[in-house]
Design a protein around this motif. Structure first.
Motif, PDB file in Angstrom:
ATOM      1  N   LEU A  93      12.021  -1.024   8.920  1.00  0.00           N
ATOM      2  CA  LEU A  93      13.486  -0.893   9.100  1.00  0.00           C
ATOM      3  C   LEU A  93      14.312  -1.495   7.844  1.00  0.00           C
ATOM      4  CD1 LEU A  93      13.233  -3.390  12.075  1.00  0.00           C
ATOM      5  CD2 LEU A  93      13.339  -0.778  12.065  1.00  0.00           C
ATOM      6  N   GLU A  94      15.424  -0.756   7.774  1.00  0.00           N
ATOM      7  CA  GLU A  94      16.484  -1.439   6.513  1.00  0.00           C
ATOM      8  C   GLU A  94      17.697  -2.012   7.204  1.00  0.00           C
ATOM      9  OE1 GLU A  94      17.420   2.019   4.336  1.00  0.00           O
ATOM     10  OE2 GLU A  94      15.620   2.281   3.259  1.00  0.00           O
ATOM     11  N   VAL A  95      18.122  -3.160   6.560  1.00  0.00           N
ATOM     12  CA  VAL A  95      19.185  -3.807   7.080  1.00  0.00           C
ATOM     13  C   VAL A  95      19.971  -3.910   5.752  1.00  0.00           C
ATOM     14  CG1 VAL A  95      19.926  -5.886   7.790  1.00  0.00           C
ATOM     15  CG2 VAL A  95      17.615  -5.238   8.389  1.00  0.00           C
ATOM     16  N   SER A  96      21.184  -3.404   5.967  1.00  0.00           N
ATOM     17  CA  SER A  96      22.312  -3.254   5.143  1.00  0.00           C
ATOM     18  C   SER A  96      22.987  -4.465   4.529  1.00  0.00           C
ATOM     19  CB  SER A  96      23.370  -2.061   5.200  1.00  0.00           C
ATOM     20  OG  SER A  96      24.184  -2.729   6.515  1.00  0.00           O
ATOM     21  N   ALA A  97      23.707  -4.520   3.738  1.00  0.00           N
ATOM     22  CA  ALA A  97      24.593  -5.743   3.450  1.00  0.00           C
ATOM     23  C   ALA A  97      25.372  -6.387   4.417  1.00  0.00           C
ATOM     24  CB  ALA A  97      25.371  -5.471   2.069  1.00  0.00           C
ATOM     25  N   SER A  98      25.884  -5.409   5.485  1.00  0.00           N
ATOM     26  CA  SER A  98      26.715  -5.793   6.412  1.00  0.00           C
ATOM     27  C   SER A  98      25.814  -6.344   7.825  1.00  0.00           C
ATOM     28  CB  SER A  98      27.479  -4.677   6.976  1.00  0.00           C
ATOM     29  OG  SER A  98      26.719  -3.683   7.361  1.00  0.00           O
ATOM     30  N   GLY A  99      24.653  -6.062   7.559  1.00  0.00           N
ATOM     31  CA  GLY A  99      23.496  -6.581   8.834  1.00  0.00           C
ATOM     32  C   GLY A  99      23.225  -5.346   9.686  1.00  0.00           C
ATOM     33  N   ALA A 100      23.853  -4.082   9.374  1.00  0.00           N
ATOM     34  CA  ALA A 100      23.403  -2.966   9.929  1.00  0.00           C
ATOM     35  C   ALA A 100      22.032  -2.620   9.989  1.00  0.00           C
ATOM     36  CB  ALA A 100      24.340  -1.603   9.512  1.00  0.00           C
ATOM     37  N   VAL A 101      21.222  -2.332  11.026  1.00  0.00           N
ATOM     38  CA  VAL A 101      19.953  -1.798  10.893  1.00  0.00           C
ATOM     39  C   VAL A 101      19.750  -0.403  11.339  1.00  0.00           C
ATOM     40  CG1 VAL A 101      17.479  -2.418  12.160  1.00  0.00           C
ATOM     41  CG2 VAL A 101      19.231  -4.290  11.498  1.00  0.00           C
ATOM     42  N   THR A 102      18.745   0.046  10.209  1.00  0.00           N
ATOM     43  CA  THR A 102      18.310   1.493  10.514  1.00  0.00           C
ATOM     44  C   THR A 102      16.803   1.564  10.451  1.00  0.00           C
ATOM     45  OG1 THR A 102      18.533   2.114   8.280  1.00  0.00           O
ATOM     46  CG2 THR A 102      20.439   2.766   9.554  1.00  0.00           C
ATOM     47  N   GLN A 103      16.300   2.470  11.408  1.00  0.00           N
ATOM     48  CA  GLN A 103      14.861   2.398  11.627  1.00  0.00           C
ATOM     49  C   GLN A 103      14.427   3.649  10.633  1.00  0.00           C
ATOM     50  OE1 GLN A 103      12.857   1.753  15.193  1.00  0.00           O
ATOM     51  NE2 GLN A 103      12.164   3.726  15.241  1.00  0.00           N
ATOM     52  N   GLN A 104      13.543   3.261   9.784  1.00  0.00           N
ATOM     53  CA  GLN A 104      13.039   4.445   8.611  1.00  0.00           C
ATOM     54  C   GLN A 104      11.932   5.088   9.252  1.00  0.00           C
ATOM     55  OE1 GLN A 104      14.819   5.117   6.129  1.00  0.00           O
ATOM     56  NE2 GLN A 104      16.163   3.662   7.154  1.00  0.00           N
ATOM     57  N   ASN A 105      10.899   4.248  10.088  1.00  0.00           N
ATOM     58  CA  ASN A 105       9.673   4.889  10.482  1.00  0.00           C
ATOM     59  C   ASN A 105       9.269   4.043  11.591  1.00  0.00           C
ATOM     60  OD1 ASN A 105       7.388   6.334  10.537  1.00  0.00           O
ATOM     61  ND2 ASN A 105       6.361   5.323   8.894  1.00  0.00           N
ATOM     62  N   ARG A 106       8.445   4.403  12.448  1.00  0.00           N
ATOM     63  CA  ARG A 106       7.778   3.875  13.623  1.00  0.00           C
ATOM     64  C   ARG A 106       6.538   4.260  13.799  1.00  0.00           C
ATOM     65  NH1 ARG A 106      10.928   2.070  19.104  1.00  0.00           N
ATOM     66  NH2 ARG A 106       9.018   1.064  20.137  1.00  0.00           N
ATOM     67  N   ASP A 107       5.640   3.414  14.192  1.00  0.00           N
ATOM     68  CA  ASP A 107       4.110   3.753  14.668  1.00  0.00           C
ATOM     69  C   ASP A 107       3.538   2.823  15.653  1.00  0.00           C
ATOM     70  OD1 ASP A 107       1.600   4.807  14.716  1.00  0.00           O
ATOM     71  OD2 ASP A 107       0.915   3.874  12.854  1.00  0.00           O
ATOM     72  N   ASP A 108       3.371   3.564  16.792  1.00  0.00           N
ATOM     73  CA  ASP A 108       2.894   2.863  18.041  1.00  0.00           C
ATOM     74  C   ASP A 108       1.485   2.730  18.074  1.00  0.00           C
ATOM     75  OD1 ASP A 108       5.335   1.786  18.784  1.00  0.00           O
ATOM     76  OD2 ASP A 108       5.888   3.882  19.456  1.00  0.00           O
ATOM     77  N   ASP A 109       0.600   3.351  17.162  1.00  0.00           N
ATOM     78  CA  ASP A 109      -0.938   3.348  17.451  1.00  0.00           C
ATOM     79  C   ASP A 109      -1.449   2.627  16.191  1.00  0.00           C
ATOM     80  OD1 ASP A 109      -3.156   4.340  18.414  1.00  0.00           O
ATOM     81  OD2 ASP A 109      -2.987   6.365  17.145  1.00  0.00           O
ATOM     82  N   GLU A 110      -0.986   1.569  15.800  1.00  0.00           N
ATOM     83  CA  GLU A 110      -1.641   0.441  15.191  1.00  0.00           C
ATOM     84  C   GLU A 110      -2.998  -0.128  15.564  1.00  0.00           C
ATOM     85  OE1 GLU A 110      -0.581  -1.117  11.951  1.00  0.00           O
ATOM     86  OE2 GLU A 110       0.564   0.997  11.987  1.00  0.00           O
ATOM     87  N   ASP A 111      -3.780  -0.665  14.774  1.00  0.00           N
ATOM     88  CA  ASP A 111      -5.111  -1.238  15.212  1.00  0.00           C
ATOM     89  C   ASP A 111      -4.989  -2.958  15.302  1.00  0.00           C
ATOM     90  OD1 ASP A 111      -7.626  -2.262  15.683  1.00  0.00           O
ATOM     91  OD2 ASP A 111      -8.386  -1.824  13.828  1.00  0.00           O
ATOM     92  N   ALA A 112      -4.691  -3.266  16.692  1.00  0.00           N
ATOM     93  CA  ALA A 112      -4.377  -4.766  17.121  1.00  0.00           C
ATOM     94  C   ALA A 112      -5.324  -5.784  16.490  1.00  0.00           C
ATOM     95  CB  ALA A 112      -4.202  -4.821  18.469  1.00  0.00           C
ATOM     96  N   ALA A 113      -6.430  -5.327  16.201  1.00  0.00           N
ATOM     97  CA  ALA A 113      -7.404  -6.121  15.584  1.00  0.00           C
ATOM     98  C   ALA A 113      -6.895  -6.608  14.258  1.00  0.00           C
ATOM     99  CB  ALA A 113      -8.917  -5.844  15.540  1.00  0.00           C
ATOM    100  N   GLU A 114      -6.559  -5.407  13.443  1.00  0.00           N
ATOM    101  CA  GLU A 114      -6.047  -5.899  12.210  1.00  0.00           C
ATOM    102  C   GLU A 114      -4.855  -6.660  11.907  1.00  0.00           C
ATOM    103  OE1 GLU A 114      -5.352  -2.393   9.850  1.00  0.00           O
ATOM    104  OE2 GLU A 114      -7.262  -1.196  10.261  1.00  0.00           O
ATOM    105  N   ASN A 115      -3.948  -6.813  13.078  1.00  0.00           N
ATOM    106  CA  ASN A 115      -2.678  -7.656  13.094  1.00  0.00           C
ATOM    107  C   ASN A 115      -3.034  -8.960  13.672  1.00  0.00           C
ATOM    108  OD1 ASN A 115      -1.261  -5.488  11.602  1.00  0.00           O
ATOM    109  ND2 ASN A 115      -1.058  -4.198  13.393  1.00  0.00           N
ATOM    110  N   LYS A 116      -4.180  -9.122  14.228  1.00  0.00           N
ATOM    111  CA  LYS A 116      -4.359 -10.327  14.956  1.00  0.00           C
ATOM    112  C   LYS A 116      -4.054 -11.632  14.159  1.00  0.00           C
ATOM    113  CE  LYS A 116      -7.932 -12.592  18.092  1.00  0.00           C
ATOM    114  NZ  LYS A 116      -6.715 -12.778  19.088  1.00  0.00           N
ATOM    115  N   ALA A 117      -4.503 -11.872  13.025  1.00  0.00           N
ATOM    116  CA  ALA A 117      -4.089 -12.937  12.323  1.00  0.00           C
ATOM    117  C   ALA A 117      -2.579 -13.222  12.194  1.00  0.00           C
ATOM    118  CB  ALA A 117      -4.804 -13.080  10.954  1.00  0.00           C
ATOM    119  N   LEU A 118      -1.845 -12.061  11.889  1.00  0.00           N
ATOM    120  CA  LEU A 118      -0.488 -12.080  11.781  1.00  0.00           C
ATOM    121  C   LEU A 118       0.191 -12.517  12.910  1.00  0.00           C
ATOM    122  CD1 LEU A 118       2.399 -11.673  10.231  1.00  0.00           C
ATOM    123  CD2 LEU A 118       2.216  -9.219  10.624  1.00  0.00           C
ATOM    124  N   THR A 119      -0.295 -11.796  14.233  1.00  0.00           N
ATOM    125  CA  THR A 119       0.414 -12.063  15.443  1.00  0.00           C
ATOM    126  C   THR A 119       0.277 -13.194  15.993  1.00  0.00           C
ATOM    127  OG1 THR A 119      -1.271 -10.824  16.477  1.00  0.00           O
ATOM    128  CG2 THR A 119       0.865  -9.511  15.823  1.00  0.00           C
TER     129      THR A 119
END
Length: 188
Positions: free
Chosen positions: A87-113
């Motif tokens: 995501l990108e957040v502008s100086a005014s706080g507006a959010v635009t989505q640049q890329n999205r992936d719904d097929d991540e490996d949950a095990a790789e992100n376990k420590a973070l989540t």
């Protein structure tokens, strides 16, 4: 010949009387444009505000946040660890989505989540240790030991690098840099 003199004389009279009026009108128009442009400049959102805006747009856990000029680049991992949004957040706080992936490996992100200390809490801890403005926060688990890397730009213009423990929230300084760049880029 006489006709040319009359045209030149008439032109000179118009320029002498109309010239100052035209210059004053142009100056007034220029001032109006300058004031309008100045009023249109939005306030810069903080790292914490950018994180909150990104999470409102794409709920999850902030993985990284980096200031580039007046735009925040925010990577968010979904709470289940399977999704990822850039995501990108502008100086005014507006959010635009640049890329999205719904097929991540949950095990790789376990420590973070499952980390007890979020990016937002890591920023707060780093700011408590060294006041200033957060320019970067990043989850780092490359060497097998997870931590939050937080860069804070102090009022003196120097960048302070901190590591924040994702379990305890303990802050350790990893260095200081006299770099006064506004983009918070650490060279990665």
């Amino acid at each position: 010949m006489k006709r040319t003199r009359y045209v030149c004389a008439a032109t000179a009279v118009v320029l002498m009387t109309g010239g100052p009026v035209a210059v004053a009108t142009a100056a007034a128009a220029d001032t109006t444009r300058t004031v309008a442009a100045t009023a249109a400049v939005p306030a810069q959102v903080t790292a914490q505000e950018a994180a909150a805006a990104a999470l409102k747009h794409y709920p999850g856990v902030v993985e990284s946040l980096d200031l580039d000029g007046s735009v925040w680049h925010v990577d968010v991992i979904s709470k289940d660890g399977k999704g990822h949004a850039e995501l990108e957040v502008s100086a005014s706080g507006a959010v635009t989505q640049q890329n999205r992936d719904d097929d991540e490996d949950a095990a790789e992100n376990k420590a973070l989540t499952s980390a007890k200390v979020s990016a937002e809490q890591a920023m707060k801890a780093a700011l408590a240790a060294h006041p200033g403005q957060v320019t970067t926060v990043e989850w780092d688990d490359d060497d097998g030991t997870a931590s939050w890397h937080v860069e804070v730009k102090g009022k003196d213009g120097k960048t302070w690098d901190a590591q924040v423990n994702p379990t305890t929230g303990k802050v350790t300084q990893s260095g200081s840099d006299s770099d006064s760049d506004d983009d918070g880029d650490d060279g990665n």
